[in-house]
Write an enzyme that holds these catalytic residues in place. Structure first.
Site, short mmCIF file in Angstrom:
data_model
loop_
_atom_site.label_atom_id
_atom_site.label_comp_id
_atom_site.label_asym_id
_atom_site.label_seq_id
_atom_site.Cartn_x
_atom_site.Cartn_y
_atom_site.Cartn_z
N LYS A 186 45.80 140.53 49.31
CA LYS A 186 45.84 140.22 50.74
C LYS A 186 47.09 140.84 51.41
CE LYS A 186 42.04 137.72 51.00
NZ LYS A 186 41.26 137.79 49.74
C1 LIG Z 1 40.30 136.36 49.55
C2 LIG Z 1 39.37 135.53 50.32
C3 LIG Z 1 39.16 134.17 50.04
C4 LIG Z 1 39.64 133.48 48.81
O1 LIG Z 1 40.92 133.62 48.50
P1 LIG Z 1 41.46 133.50 46.97
O2 LIG Z 1 42.91 133.27 47.22
O3 LIG Z 1 41.18 134.78 46.27
O4 LIG Z 1 40.80 132.31 46.36
C5 LIG Z 1 38.36 133.44 50.90
N1 LIG Z 1 37.77 134.01 51.97
C6 LIG Z 1 37.93 135.31 52.25
C7 LIG Z 1 37.27 135.88 53.46
C8 LIG Z 1 38.71 136.12 51.43
O5 LIG Z 1 38.82 137.43 51.69
#
Ligand SMILES: *Cc1c(COP(=O)(O)O)cnc(C)c1O
Length: 398
Positions: A186
């Site tokens: 992210k």
């Molecule tokens: C990355 C992501 C998540 C989940 O996040 P994690 O930290 O990997 O569990 C949820 N929703 C969206 C849209 C994402 O891109």
């Protein structure tokens, strides 16, 4: 997008603080920690960044969605409306509570279509979850108005849109409760981590207790704390929070780089016949984590996607053929392949997926290409990439 591309001495310094005092846990051990409270500090930085009263850090973005829904009282048999285009985490987080994900069509924003949301509301609907996919957003005014009119909780998954805004408000801070992920890929990362963001004090306190076994966090003796209600463990560690603390302070720098790189590529593609871009709702500004564009049809999108790969244009995705982000490939959900027995409500609640089709979503996703915008590209690399991409697309559309 990934903040890990630019790790520096700033991240190292924060992690070293934690290792030097040895307290990897976010609660307690006051005497040992030498004044270092990385999770708490990160929560206050995030509250400033997202202009919200309360932030609860948790162990992941998926946990953030589950904790947010639980904190708002959503559980067994409740229906939560969500989009067909998202990450598998969206339905996982809903189903973990015994609630039922109700998938509805997206529009040319690549997020929830307000009309489809309204049509899907039943007496069991408790919440609407917009997922701000690929750096942009849904029509927040229209969705908010629907939630108000039907008395539904409005949830905002802003995991992929950190730094984007709508009417100058940070994405993730607009609905009743917002969710962020700081997983490894992210825009800002903790390695693993997530956050629940809200102005609602009750939801916040619920999230604070629920994510730590129901502990009330009153006083200085964990063993003496009471449990007003049941909880689980979705805690983040101090090590993960330390990385995030350095990263969140660099968010403006990251967004500026994304914007610069995005703009170069967008300008090059704008000159190519047959290319259009996703609609950004009026008043919205993307986070520039991705550039999303549409091609004339599925065949061309498939050919362009293949040619990108063959010519070294990486990190561009054709989600129509992708297992993670679009309903077409979610057989495990449609067939309800669970390791353990699933409740009768969920089984019945998901029966619609055996027959339901999503032509409107298909029409958008089939033609869409979504390109990640990296932070580490040099100016030269971005220019080369942009002209190569334009050349390839042009060879299929002209
Ligand atoms: C990355 C992501 C998540 C989940 O996040 P994690 O930290 O990997 O569990 C949820 N929703 C969206 C849209 C994402 O891109």
């Amino acid at each position: 997008m990934p903040g890990f591309e630019l790790f520096s001495d700033l991240e190292r310094k924060e992690v070293k603080d934690v290792l030097d005092n040895g307290v990897l846990m976010r609660y307690g051990f006051d005497g040992m920690r030498n004044g270092h409270w990385k999770a708490k500090e990160l929560e206050s930085e995030l509250a400033k960044t997202f202009q919200s009263k309360h932030v609860q850090l948790v162990s992941s973005g998926t946990a953030a969605v589950s904790v947010a829904l639980a904190s708002a009282g959503i559980g067994a048999g409740d229906e939560v409306i969500m989009p067909t285009f998202t990450f598998v985490a969206s339905f996982e987080a809903i189903m973990m509570l015994g609630a039922i994900p109700v998938l509805v069509d997206i529009d040319d924003t690549l997020t929830l279509d307000p009309k489809a949301v309204e049509e899907a509301i039943t007496s069991k609907t408790k919440a609407v979850m917009v997922v701000q996919m690929c750096g942009s957003m849904g029509d927040m005014n229209a969705l908010n108005e629907i939630c108000d009119r039907h008395n539904l909780i409005f949830v905002e998954d802003a995991c992929q849109a950190i730094g984007g805004t709508y009417n100058n408000k940070p994405l993730g801070s607009i609905a009743d409760v917002g969710c962020f992920s700081f997983d490894f890929v992210k825009t800002i990362t903790c390695g693993e981590g997530g956050a629940v963001v809200t102005n609602n004090q009750e939801y916040y306190l619920n999230a604070d207790h629920y994510s730590d076994h129901g502990h009330d966090h009153v006083g200085k003796d964990r063993g003496a704390e009471t449990h007003p209600f049941l909880g689980y463990n979705f805690r983040i560690s101090e090590l993960n929070a330390a990385v995030g603390l350095a990263q969140v302070r660099r968010l403006p720098e990251f967004i500026a780089i994304q914007k610069k790189n995005y703009t170069v590529i967008r300008e090059a593609l704008s000159k190519v016949d047959g290319v259009t871009f996703r609609r950004v709702p009026e008043g919205g500004e993307e986070s520039y984590a991705f550039l999303n564009f549409f091609l004339p049809n599925l065949e061309i999108a498939r050919e362009v996607s293949k040619a990108f790969k063959e010519n070294g244009i990486d990190v561009c995705f054709h989600y129509y053929d992708n297992n993670w982000h679009y309903i077409r490939k979610w057989e495990h959900l449609k067939e309800l392949k669970s390791l353990f027995p699933v409740s009768k409500e969920v089984k019945e609640g998901l029966k619609y997926l055996e027959t339901k089709t999503y032509e409107q979503s298909d029409a958008h996703i089939a033609r869409n290409i979504s390109c990640l915008i990296k932070l580490s590209w040099s100016e030269e690399e971005v220019l080369q990439r942009a002209s190569k991409m334009a050349e390839i697309v042009d060879s299929f559309t002209s």
